[in-house]
Design an enzyme around this catalytic site. Sequence first.
Site, PDB file in Angstrom:
ATOM      1  N   LYS A  40      28.584  28.146 124.808  1.00 50.39           N
ATOM      2  CA  LYS A  40      28.361  28.538 126.184  1.00 50.39           C
ATOM      3  C   LYS A  40      29.542  28.082 127.030  1.00 50.39           C
ATOM      4  O   LYS A  40      30.255  27.188 126.579  1.00 50.39           O
ATOM      5  CB  LYS A  40      27.039  27.989 126.708  1.00 50.39           C
ATOM      6  CG  LYS A  40      27.017  26.484 126.912  1.00 50.39           C
ATOM      7  CD  LYS A  40      25.734  26.049 127.505  1.00 50.39           C
ATOM      8  CE  LYS A  40      25.733  26.009 129.002  1.00 50.39           C
ATOM      9  NZ  LYS A  40      26.469  24.895 129.601  1.00 50.39           N
TER      10      LYS A  40
ATOM     11  N   ASP B 255      23.072  27.728 122.095  1.00 48.29           N
ATOM     12  CA  ASP B 255      22.521  26.979 123.218  1.00 48.29           C
ATOM     13  C   ASP B 255      22.060  25.681 122.580  1.00 48.29           C
ATOM     14  O   ASP B 255      21.063  25.676 121.845  1.00 48.29           O
ATOM     15  CB  ASP B 255      21.348  27.725 123.853  1.00 48.29           C
ATOM     16  CG  ASP B 255      20.830  26.983 125.060  1.00 48.29           C
ATOM     17  OD1 ASP B 255      20.620  25.755 124.943  1.00 48.29           O
ATOM     18  OD2 ASP B 255      20.641  27.589 126.119  1.00 48.29           O
ATOM     19  N   HIS B 256      22.781  24.591 122.830  1.00 54.31           N
ATOM     20  CA  HIS B 256      22.510  23.396 122.025  1.00 54.31           C
ATOM     21  C   HIS B 256      21.105  22.832 122.270  1.00 54.31           C
ATOM     22  O   HIS B 256      20.600  22.049 121.481  1.00 54.31           O
ATOM     23  CB  HIS B 256      23.592  22.319 122.224  1.00 54.31           C
ATOM     24  CG  HIS B 256      23.470  21.521 123.477  1.00 54.31           C
ATOM     25  ND1 HIS B 256      23.943  21.949 124.684  1.00 54.31           N
ATOM     26  CD2 HIS B 256      22.922  20.303 123.712  1.00 54.31           C
ATOM     27  CE1 HIS B 256      23.690  21.028 125.599  1.00 54.31           C
ATOM     28  NE2 HIS B 256      23.077  20.015 125.036  1.00 54.31           N
TER      29      HIS B 256
ATOM     30  N   HIS C 204      19.944  26.756 129.240  1.00 51.01           N
ATOM     31  CA  HIS C 204      19.035  25.745 128.675  1.00 51.01           C
ATOM     32  C   HIS C 204      17.630  25.829 129.269  1.00 51.01           C
ATOM     33  O   HIS C 204      16.627  25.807 128.558  1.00 51.01           O
ATOM     34  CB  HIS C 204      19.552  24.324 128.927  1.00 51.01           C
ATOM     35  CG  HIS C 204      20.949  24.074 128.451  1.00 51.01           C
ATOM     36  ND1 HIS C 204      21.466  24.674 127.337  1.00 51.01           N
ATOM     37  CD2 HIS C 204      21.926  23.267 128.926  1.00 51.01           C
ATOM     38  CE1 HIS C 204      22.712  24.251 127.150  1.00 51.01           C
ATOM     39  NE2 HIS C 204      23.015  23.400 128.097  1.00 51.01           N
TER      40      HIS C 204
HETATM   41  C1  BG6 Z   1      25.796  21.254 128.925  1.00 52.84           C
HETATM   42  C2  BG6 Z   1      26.295  21.293 130.342  1.00 52.84           C
HETATM   43  O1  BG6 Z   1      25.519  22.547 128.467  1.00 52.84           O
HETATM   44  O2  BG6 Z   1      24.619  20.465 128.858  1.00 52.84           O
HETATM   45  C3  BG6 Z   1      26.528  19.898 130.876  1.00 52.84           C
HETATM   46  O3  BG6 Z   1      27.510  22.038 130.405  1.00 52.84           O
HETATM   47  C4  BG6 Z   1      25.285  19.059 130.696  1.00 52.84           C
HETATM   48  O4  BG6 Z   1      26.898  19.926 132.244  1.00 52.84           O
HETATM   49  C5  BG6 Z   1      24.815  19.126 129.254  1.00 52.84           C
HETATM   50  O5  BG6 Z   1      25.602  17.725 131.048  1.00 52.84           O
HETATM   51  C6  BG6 Z   1      23.514  18.384 129.076  1.00 52.84           C
HETATM   52  O6  BG6 Z   1      23.196  18.323 127.723  1.00 52.84           O
HETATM   53  P1  BG6 Z   1      22.265  17.172 127.159  1.00 52.84           P
HETATM   54  O7  BG6 Z   1      22.104  17.503 125.723  1.00 52.84           O
HETATM   55  O8  BG6 Z   1      22.990  15.892 127.413  1.00 52.84           O
HETATM   56  O9  BG6 Z   1      21.008  17.257 127.945  1.00 52.84           O
END
Ligand code: BG6
Length: 520
Positions: A172, A201-202, A264
């Site tokens: 993304k 989308d992790h 997300h």
């Molecule tokens: C990313 C965003 O996709 O997700 C970041 O670009 C954000 O801004 C991050 O901090 C949050 O991921 P996680 O896994 O730490 O909740």
Amino acid sequence: MATVQMSVSPEDLSQVPRGNERIPEAGILVIFGASGDLTRRKLLPALFHLEQAGLLPERFAIVGVARRPLGEEFAATMRTSIVEFGSVEAGDSRLDGFVERISYFPLKFDNPADYTDLKAELERIAQKKSIGGRRMFYLATAPEFFAGIIENLGAQGMAQPGQGRVAVVIEKPFGHDLASARALNYQVNAVFDESQVFRIDHYLGKETVQNILVFRFANGIFEPIWNRNYIDHVQITMAETLGVEGRGPFYEKAGALRDVVQNHMMELLSLVALEPPSSFEAESVRREKLKVWRAIPSIPILNAVRGQYGPGLVNGERVVGYRDEARVNPESGTETYAAVKLQIENWRWAGVPFYLRAGKRLRKRATEINIQFKQPPLLIFDRLATSSPCQQIQPNLLTLRIQPDEGIALRFGAKVPTTPEMAVCPVNMDFDYEEAFGKSSANGYERLLLDAMLGDQTLFAHRDGVETTWALYTPILKAWAAKPPEVFPNYLAGSWGPECSDHLLERAQHEWRNNLGRKA
Ligand code: BG6
């Protein structure tokens, strides 16, 4: 609030099958943008964890690609990063074997000749290590390079499955509005068949996110009440204490709505709201998600609010406001906080508000889904309990804690013992992932990398889904761009966001749940 804990028995745990039957075939993983943060912090540690779990094929090579002239030092830097961000000690000999898989290839993303050389290099590695033709290209560069890289891979014939499957994984942000997402989809699909495309989308790699479906569809008791007859409203919060962490230029162009809400948070929403898929397979799950997103009517601009943090105290530390962050416009109108209220117009959800909020530099780090149930039809104990310590009977609340304190809690009313009256107090039934299953070192990318290598698209975004969610948010982004905010910054770092966000809920006599997390 009193808490009842729940756990898993060692006998049950010992029966859980460990999935090392899913080992991908030999292949080469090519990471574009290999000198960036994502590779260091997430991808390489995840690949190392996969190897340790016995889930990488023996014949497997990782080629880092980026513009800088890094050579041997690349593998050495990756080794240090795995120690820093993965779960292994510096001197561990297991790292030696893993690092041997890694090499580096310098390439200018827009130079076709470099791709000819890359192709030859991959063939050389494949021959030397008897790897065959399987390739996975991982695009972890800045988004402006995606289209060019894909075009060049196509022009070199590297996208065609030859002696093995070829896949492309795209990080993304996938586009920055509907038009750009459509254009990118067009460019991608001009070179790769949709079955070769893995849009990451992790959040979908997180265990607790996958658990939403398990919770709903592997248990018999929740689904019958999972609808408008019993649920009053749903809140989804993604609160971060971090600021923009040196990513000022990226964030200036993104903002909270683009950065995390369109992707997300919409994924989380779809998992809470979708109908039971007929199987846990890409086609079925994606179809049900798409139905949810398509049932959301356009969001009135009044139902979207934005905020930007000013200076403040976060976890006891003084931090600067967004406009004072490095490489951020001192008069920036970019939102670091966004909240929306939306409806899902289908049989199950008509009339149930869904509230989504995401923000940087908030009071606490917590991603949570709170499902508030309706009050019982008659509050027979309410009248009797006026002098009790709990003045009001609170509605049942189901909390899915995505992170941290991963787990699930159910709030219900219990009689306060020894009081002569029927005093009712809210208590929590609480399931904690770590207590039940032990601490996991996985960062979410393990599962996604493995699935992509295996060709399983279930946990990846489909082109239709990406376009549908962009279609919902593009009008808001346009309206915001046309009318710059008057009162930015409008919340203090370390607070729960701007006041306008509270007003969004007050109109329906709701309020944000702010005591998030287990140790709230
Ligand atoms: C990313 C965003 O996709 O997700 C970041 O670009 C954000 O801004 C991050 O901090 C949050 O991921 P996680 O896994 O730490 O909740």
